[in-house]
Design a protein around this motif. Structure first.
Motif, PDB file in Angstrom:
ATOM      1  N   ASP A 184       0.792  -1.232   0.000  1.00 24.99           N
ATOM      2  CA  ASP A 184       0.000   0.000   0.000  1.00 24.99           C
ATOM      3  C   ASP A 184       0.821   1.278   0.000  1.00 24.99           C
ATOM      4  O   ASP A 184       0.342   2.315  -0.449  1.00 24.99           O
ATOM      5  N   ASP A 185       2.051   1.232   0.537  1.00 28.30           N
ATOM      6  CA  ASP A 185       2.810   2.462   0.763  1.00 28.30           C
ATOM      7  C   ASP A 185       4.302   2.239   0.538  1.00 28.30           C
ATOM      8  O   ASP A 185       4.772   1.104   0.572  1.00 28.30           O
ATOM      9  N   PRO A 186       5.047   3.341   0.352  1.00 29.52           N
ATOM     10  CA  PRO A 186       6.504   3.207   0.220  1.00 29.52           C
ATOM     11  C   PRO A 186       7.152   2.718   1.513  1.00 29.52           C
ATOM     12  O   PRO A 186       6.722   3.060   2.619  1.00 29.52           O
ATOM     13  N   VAL A 187       8.188   1.919   1.356  1.00 27.62           N
ATOM     14  CA  VAL A 187       9.018   1.451   2.469  1.00 27.62           C
ATOM     15  C   VAL A 187      10.476   1.632   2.051  1.00 27.62           C
ATOM     16  O   VAL A 187      10.766   1.879   0.873  1.00 27.62           O
ATOM     17  N   ALA A 188      11.396   1.501   3.003  1.00 27.87           N
ATOM     18  CA  ALA A 188      12.803   1.740   2.665  1.00 27.87           C
ATOM     19  C   ALA A 188      13.736   0.815   3.418  1.00 27.87           C
ATOM     20  O   ALA A 188      13.496   0.465   4.581  1.00 27.87           O
ATOM     21  N   PRO A 209      -7.988   0.769   3.599  1.00 30.29           N
ATOM     22  CA  PRO A 209      -8.348   2.177   3.828  1.00 30.29           C
ATOM     23  C   PRO A 209      -7.174   2.912   4.481  1.00 30.29           C
ATOM     24  O   PRO A 209      -6.417   2.332   5.271  1.00 30.29           O
ATOM     25  N   ALA A 210      -7.031   4.194   4.165  1.00 23.61           N
ATOM     26  CA  ALA A 210      -5.882   4.963   4.647  1.00 23.61           C
ATOM     27  C   ALA A 210      -5.765   4.943   6.159  1.00 23.61           C
ATOM     28  O   ALA A 210      -4.664   4.839   6.709  1.00 23.61           O
ATOM     29  N   GLU A 211      -6.910   4.999   6.873  1.00 26.16           N
ATOM     30  CA  GLU A 211      -6.842   5.066   8.328  1.00 26.16           C
ATOM     31  C   GLU A 211      -6.342   3.775   8.961  1.00 26.16           C
ATOM     32  O   GLU A 211      -5.927   3.762  10.121  1.00 26.16           O
ATOM     33  N   ARG A 215      -2.760   4.933  11.205  1.00 24.33           N
ATOM     34  CA  ARG A 215      -2.935   6.377  11.043  1.00 24.33           C
ATOM     35  C   ARG A 215      -4.107   6.888  11.883  1.00 24.33           C
ATOM     36  O   ARG A 215      -4.046   7.983  12.453  1.00 24.33           O
ATOM     37  N   LYS A 216      -5.159   6.088  11.976  1.00 24.18           N
ATOM     38  CA  LYS A 216      -6.309   6.489  12.783  1.00 24.18           C
ATOM     39  C   LYS A 216      -5.923   6.557  14.254  1.00 24.18           C
ATOM     40  O   LYS A 216      -6.289   7.501  14.969  1.00 24.18           O
ATOM     41  N   GLU A 217      -5.175   5.580  14.733  1.00 29.31           N
ATOM     42  CA  GLU A 217      -4.748   5.571  16.131  1.00 29.31           C
ATOM     43  C   GLU A 217      -3.802   6.731  16.423  1.00 29.31           C
ATOM     44  O   GLU A 217      -3.876   7.353  17.496  1.00 29.31           O
ATOM     45  N   LEU A 218      -2.916   7.046  15.465  1.00 32.62           N
ATOM     46  CA  LEU A 218      -2.013   8.177  15.661  1.00 32.62           C
ATOM     47  C   LEU A 218      -2.809   9.482  15.706  1.00 32.62           C
ATOM     48  O   LEU A 218      -2.497  10.388  16.487  1.00 32.62           O
TER      49      LEU A 218
END
Length: 244
Positions: free
Chosen positions: A107-111, A174-176, A224-227
């Motif tokens: 879903d998202d970038p990692v490094a 979902p983003a959250e 993200r929702k918890e943050l």
């Protein structure tokens, strides 16, 4: 999904190691290379040792800080040859690291972050990461060249990608429900630090306490929702203190 997996090289001294790392990346399907303050780049030696992966070298991005290189990443794993006192989550086996990294890369970038040829990453740079990983090697001679370390971890990542369960091929979460980016976590930790100092919990900057709290949240892996809920709590505490 492999496009979401970034290789970050910090202050690489020999430009040939950039080319050799790009070659190691391309053999494992990775193309996103970011260079933090390389000593000499662009350089013909980097292109020569890329040996067919010149496109990875040509498309590499050069940035001025590790924070800039990883700001949009939800997981950042620092490669370290030695154990440190920092209480960050640590992967003893690259295979376990790769499975988790690939899961987040859906879903998202990692490094994956690699340090200097002679002494690796500093403690401050490790603190920018969410996890550490070590490559098991001969205890009497466990020295890996930079591009060799990139090759080993890139291979484990590619293997994990090939073996990921079919059930993982699904709609994006979902983003959250996804992990926050390093930039979002940095904002949270800065906010937490302000509240702790304003409340009197910290009477002066205390790097060890703050590092331990950062490691706690790295282990907790909030969504993200918890943050966002935690940020709301901190704002409420700030407003309450102002009213008093």
């Amino acid at each position: 999904m492999l496009a979401n997996i970034r290789i970050v090289l910090v202050q690489t001294y020999h430009p040939g190691n950039i080319g050799a790392s790009a070659r190691a990346m391309k053999t494992m399907g990775l193309t996103d290379l970011v260079l933090v303050n390389p000593r000499c780049f662009p350089d013909s030696e980097a292109s020569r040792l890329a040996a067919g992966a010149e496109d990875v070298v040509d498309n590499a991005r050069v940035v001025g800080s590790l924070q800039e290189a990883i700001a949009d990443c939800v997981q950042v794993v620092g490669a370290s040859a030695r154990l440190r006192s920092l209480p960050l989550p640590h992967f003893d086996e690259p295979e376990a690291m790769a499975r988790e990294l690939v899961a987040h890369a859906e879903d998202d970038p990692v490094a994956l972050v690699f340090g200097r040829e002679r002494f690796g990453l500093t403690n401050d740079e490790i603190r920018c990461c969410s996890h550490q990983v070590s490559i098991p090697a001969n205890p009497d001679y466990g020295i890996l060249n930079l591009s060799q370390a990139v090759q080993v971890l890139a291979y484990e990542t590619f293997k994990a990608w090939r073996r990921r369960p079919e059930s993982d091929h699904c709609q994006p979460r979902p983003a959250e429900e996804r992990r926050p980016t390093r930039e979002q976590l940095d904002h949270f930790h800065a906010h937490l630090s302000r509240v702790m100092q304003a409340s009197g919990f910290l009477t002066q900057p205390h790097a060890r306490t703050e590092a331990q709290l950062q490691a706690l949240f790295a282990r907790a892996q909030p969504t993200r929702k918890e943050l966002s809920l935690l940020r709301g709590l901190l704002r409420s505490l700030e407003e309450s203190a102002q009213d008093d």
